[in-house]
Design an enzyme around this catalytic site. Structure first.
Site, PDB file in Angstrom:
ATOM      1  N   PRO A  75       0.553  -1.151  -0.098  1.00 55.38           N
ATOM      2  CA  PRO A  75       0.082  -0.276   0.228  1.00 55.38           C
ATOM      3  C   PRO A  75       0.853   1.212   0.124  1.00 55.38           C
ATOM      4  CG  PRO A  75      -0.361  -1.308   2.106  1.00 55.38           C
ATOM      5  CD  PRO A  75       0.957  -1.832   1.319  1.00 55.38           C
ATOM      6  N   GLU A  76       0.533   2.193  -0.935  1.00 63.23           N
ATOM      7  CA  GLU A  76       1.143   3.457  -1.230  1.00 63.23           C
ATOM      8  C   GLU A  76      -0.071   4.395  -1.190  1.00 63.23           C
ATOM      9  OE1 GLU A  76       4.317   3.741  -3.959  1.00 63.23           O
ATOM     10  OE2 GLU A  76       4.689   1.612  -4.099  1.00 63.23           O
TER      11      GLU A  76
END
Length: 291
Positions: free
Chosen positions: A2-3
């Site tokens: 997750p960014e």
DNA sequence: ATCTGTCCCTGGACGC
DNA sequence: TGCGTCCAGGGACAGA
């Protein structure tokens, strides 16, 4: 992993389930790395509180409660925030996965990697936080208090101006890729989108940050924003373990140009994509298109 | 002040 | 089949 785009997609999809709802009960796993606030204290703080707001800063989610305290959530590498009833092959081990067709997927039931489960009133589904590698973080913040992790964050990438990157990079000799991963410069950039944006802006990941021209900074910040907005639009990318809160996969991994494509032809010049290690992170680029 | 390397964690891939 | 080894990486931290 997750960014910013995956965190933003999570925020948008979780918010309708969370906002205006009161926490009936809190269930936690045994104490572990993810609990910056110990499980017992977290239960006490959250129980009976209503969620009023859900915001994002870089890769952090901040849920404001009705007593003005806040719950800080970071998904780390493998963190998953989703609603009970979500069904996804990514919630199963590979052995289970291979034995089931998508139609046969069972609804997820909390397992040993599920660290937090919030029972909400009004018959809404439970909210679950699951994290296999435990690089995620859960922290309760008293009203008016903050945390050094938040205080040192730079401008959110989506709101950044090219001049900010230009100024922050002056006199810095480290590789531009490593500067992008520094959350105190621009908040929200991670390994995938750093590689994708550097390719789009035709900048070599090893170029010393201080050598970037104003124009190059302009191209890079625009590329970061373009790539990330497009990813948000398509639901994020599901490389590694990311799933959307409803259990669905993101669509962006199909649009990746260089990340995890070493050896495959560059979409621009057909030369094979190169992979090197930079700052202990895999870095993918085209040696011909990126100078 | 800036930069680099190490560590945390686990499941999956790979070799024998 | 099964075991051992290596690898992935966000961010905190130590040390250069």
């Amino acid at each position: 992993m997750p960014e910013l785009p995956e965190v933003e997609v999570t925020r948008r999809l979780i918010a309708p389930h969370l906002l205006g709802r009161t926490v009936l009960r809190v269930h936690t796993s045994i104490p572990s790395y993810v609990f910056l606030t110990p499980p017992r204290a977290l239960c006490q703080r959250l129980q009976g509180r209503r969620f009023d707001e859900l915001t994002r800063r870089g890769k952090y989610l901040l849920a404001t409660l009705d007593d003005a305290s806040r719950l800080m959530i970071h998904l780390g590498m493998t963190g998953q925030l989703f609603v009970a009833g979500a069904s996804s092959l990514r919630l199963l081990s590979s052995t289970r996965r291979s034995s089931l067709t998508p139609e046969e997927q069972p609804a997820f039931s909390p397992d040993k990697h599920t660290h937090l489960r919030l029972e909400l009133e009004d018959t809404g589904p439970d909210l679950l936080f699951r994290d296999v590698r435990k690089f995620g973080k859960l922290l309760w913040l008293a009203p008016g208090s903050s945390d050094p992790r938040l205080d040192k964050l730079g401008t959110d990438v989506l709101e950044a101006r090219p001049a900010q990157l230009f100024e922050a990079s002056r006199g810095r000799r480290l590789a531009v890729k490593n500067l992008l991963l520094n959350q105190s410069v621009l908040a929200g950039v991670g390994n995938i989108y750093a590689d994708e944006a550097l390719f789009a802006a035709r900048i070599h990941p090893c170029r010393p940050a201080g050598k970037l021209s104003r124009r190059a900074c302009q191209r890079l910040v625009c590329a970061l924003q373009r790539v990330m907005l497009r990813s948000i639009e398509t639901g994020g990318s599901s490389i590694s373990d990311y799933i959307a809160p409803d259990g669905s996969d993101g669509g962006y991994q199909d649009e990746r140009t260089v990340y995890a494509r070493s050896g495959e032809p560059c979409p621009r010049c057909a030369r094979p994509i190169t992979r090197i290690v930079l700052g202990a992170r895999g870095t993918h680029f085209c040696a011909k298109c990126q100078r």
